[in-house]
Design an enzyme around this catalytic site. Sequence first.
Site, short mmCIF file in Angstrom:
data_model
loop_
_atom_site.label_atom_id
_atom_site.label_comp_id
_atom_site.label_asym_id
_atom_site.label_seq_id
_atom_site.Cartn_x
_atom_site.Cartn_y
_atom_site.Cartn_z
NE ARG A 50 -2.41 0.71 3.69
CZ ARG A 50 -1.85 1.50 4.63
NH1 ARG A 50 -1.63 2.77 4.39
NH2 ARG A 50 -1.49 0.99 5.80
CE1 TYR A 96 -16.53 10.15 -17.72
CE2 TYR A 96 -15.38 10.47 -15.64
CZ TYR A 96 -16.09 9.66 -16.51
OH TYR A 96 -16.37 8.38 -16.16
CG ASP A 127 -9.08 15.00 -17.15
OD1 ASP A 127 -8.22 14.27 -17.66
OD2 ASP A 127 -10.27 14.65 -16.99
CE LYS A 182 -11.49 7.03 -20.08
NZ LYS A 182 -11.33 7.07 -18.62
#
Length: 912
Positions: A74, A126, A201, A226
């Site tokens: 983690r 978005y 972004d 993406k």
Amino acid sequence: MAPPSVSTSSKAIAHDLPTPEPESPIRPRQPYKFSTLCATVEHPTQKDQYGSSSIPIYQTATFKGVEGEYDYTRSGNPTRTHLQHHIAKISAAGHAFTVSSGMAALDVITRLLKPGDEVIAGDDLYGGTNRLLTYLKTHSGVIVHHVDTTDPLSVLPHLHPTKTAMVLLESPTNPLLKICDIARISKDVKERSPNALVVVDNTMMSPYLQRPLEHGADIVYDSATKYLSGHHDLMAGVICCNRDDIAKQIAFIINSVGNALTPFDSFLLLRGIKTLAIRMDRQQATAMAVATMLQGLGFQVHYPGLPNHPGREIHERIASGYGAVLSFTTGDKALSERIVGATRLWGISVSFGAVNSLISMPCVMSHASIDAATRAARGLPEDLIRLCVGIEDPSDLLDDLERALLEAGAITLDAANKEHHYVRAKRPLQAEPASITRAVEKLAMQERPQHQEIFVSAPGKVILFGEHAVVHGVTAIAASVDLRCYGLASPRYDDKISVHFHDIDNLYFEWDVESLPWDAVTPVPNGEAHPDVLDAKLIDAITERALSEELRNHAKARQAAITFLYLYMILAQGSVRPTYHFTARATLPVGAGLGSSASFSVCCATSLLLLHERISLPRPAAPTSDGQDGLPGHVHISHQGRRAIPPDTAEEVNRWAFVAEKILHGNPSGVDNSVAVYGGALAYTRAGFGRKSGMEPIQGFKSMKFLLTDTTVSRDTKRLVAGVSEKKAREPELVDGILAAIQSISEEAYRALSDPELPRSDLLSALSALIAENHAHLVTLGVSHATLEAIKAKTASAPYHLSTKLTGAGGGGCSVTLVPDDIKEDNLRDLLESLSADGFRPYITSVGGSGLGVLSPYHQRRHSPVTPPESPPDHEDGQIALRDTLLRSAFETKSVGELAAWADACGRWLYV
């Protein structure tokens, strides 16, 4: 800027990064190009002990020891460290972090905010970004200003020296491909709000085409799902920054929240990044070709690579390519839906950036979480189609898109242009088009699937409880019955349409399409609902000018024909008027109170909606291992299978079926057509008796066996209904008491039918008692009949002991008898023979089964070809010549007893 058709990896970029190796003092190296950096994964301080050319996956949660660099995955993992170092290198960043998704990246970034902070964000975001900002505004005390970031001046009024904490930008935006000047806005923010963070972004561009940190941004994030990954086989988010203080805070948040990217996904993402440059070169080159084609056809296209894009100059200054996402509008939402549904190679899906090309409608998919009013206020068109270009062969993608546009009716043949063949189809006109236009449209229609037969069916209905009382506001319980009406639309090639009503004296009628009263039509555009009131002008024109004297004198056939012609004409798209023959047949008795007109209305509406391409059917998934199509299975009658006809299609059919019911009956309740579309059972209450009007599905309705007995005695529904009203006026206390008792029966039946834990034997026992009680009240109201009482007495006698009541209006009509699961087959057979001997028509059927059914056009039928020959037959009566190659011949000649089994065997049926 290099055009997308030229690989930007072969051109020096203004902000090239150093090579991963030291330069030689004798022969200095030129900086490596971006594609080389992508493919070269090298971390100088972390060398694999075995010299692996691919970074190993350290698939472990914990690490041994107390002084090592890693202790818990983690907090840190070698595979993730390599990935983050690699991303920082290609992003011109000092620090990079990877988390579980793009939205997880934004979540980490927005955790830097505190209550009272103000955020300035774009107005074309978005959908997930908008959703998170709305949550922060509602629950965390963060103030959000949405502005048009394509105009840097729009940001200035909201900048405050101390309150502004973050400016959130996208460029290009998703899905309208708007461009904002990252450099200009970053400069303004630093001057007026020095403590504010500029966050970008960068998902649409990736580090290959745009590196916002070089233009003044403080933080950049990508949905690595993406382009960075490129294969849609993982979810990941990336955060990059140069400031050490920001990096320290982000690292703390990720470690605290625990959303760091897993080792295996880190490995996959590292592998995907290696081909980022070469993938995007191919994708954006094809995207430019697609955008050019669409613009050439006359569509409004949003793509920064087009010369007329308003933000092109700014984009070229801050980016080194145009990307592989574009969008365009058609002017008609329903047309856009048809285009999306007609593609084969373009996958219908949200997201973008993969090697496979995708198509979607943002307003109903990725941006559906933004309410319609907000979408409209921000200028997001409901008809917008987004295209995300993959690496397939460009010619295949262009051809598939062109075919989809043609099939949907968005483009048409251009008779004047022999080279380009197609032009954008004109919007439907009220005036009749010129003959040359009509001829061109007919040529175009030959390439559309007009020759596909359309085979549909819809169930009848029974009123289990609440007849007549429903008129006065008491709840009625209605359910579908598995005796069905069937409608078959078969192609004609002689400019005529025709109907054949088998169950109304076997009547047949036909019309020349051009002779219909088109001047009286006010068409209902795609996507719009029919007005509440019928078009009296059109009905009068059809009655006076399209019906023969024989048809006008036949009441039932006249109304059925008017219904068919009314829907055919009002649904037609401009001058595109397909020529078909429509045959209707039923296995349920007509005129017996079992909803035969409603099931006809549903079949008629569905056929014409499909014929005019106002609705579409789901396409099959990939073939299964046994070679069958991938359509979901459906368990017929039990109503527990997966639904193949989507809810929005069913809703559209139901709206138009209700219009058909209005033509047939004047003022229908909407119950019958709703049951015929959705199947199962529902509770319906009409306004009155202190209750509001409404319909509510009975979830989990358990299909049951019933005996329906048609008395064959005619009934006068209006007289029976009026008789109850007159009795109520004379004896209000008596009738009100009966109505209250029937309401209690309906409520008790609703509870029993909705209870999943009630044992079936107890359910059937309870319903049997309620049936007997309900019928007794109907007798008191005076709506029963001697024939119904005779049937009731026979079914109640030994050895049957069954409960029977009338259904529908009463009078002659039809009775329903609940058949328990444990009845002896010999007794049931004897009862049927006895009722038949008395002149009645008994039917054993199931109640509560499937609704609307459509034979899948994508599944090979076993009894006939899916389509007739590609060219019309050389025959003076084209529709006759085709009979032997279609379903029509068998459909019209099967007996009523054979019809249902034959229809089921024709192929894969899709049901609501």
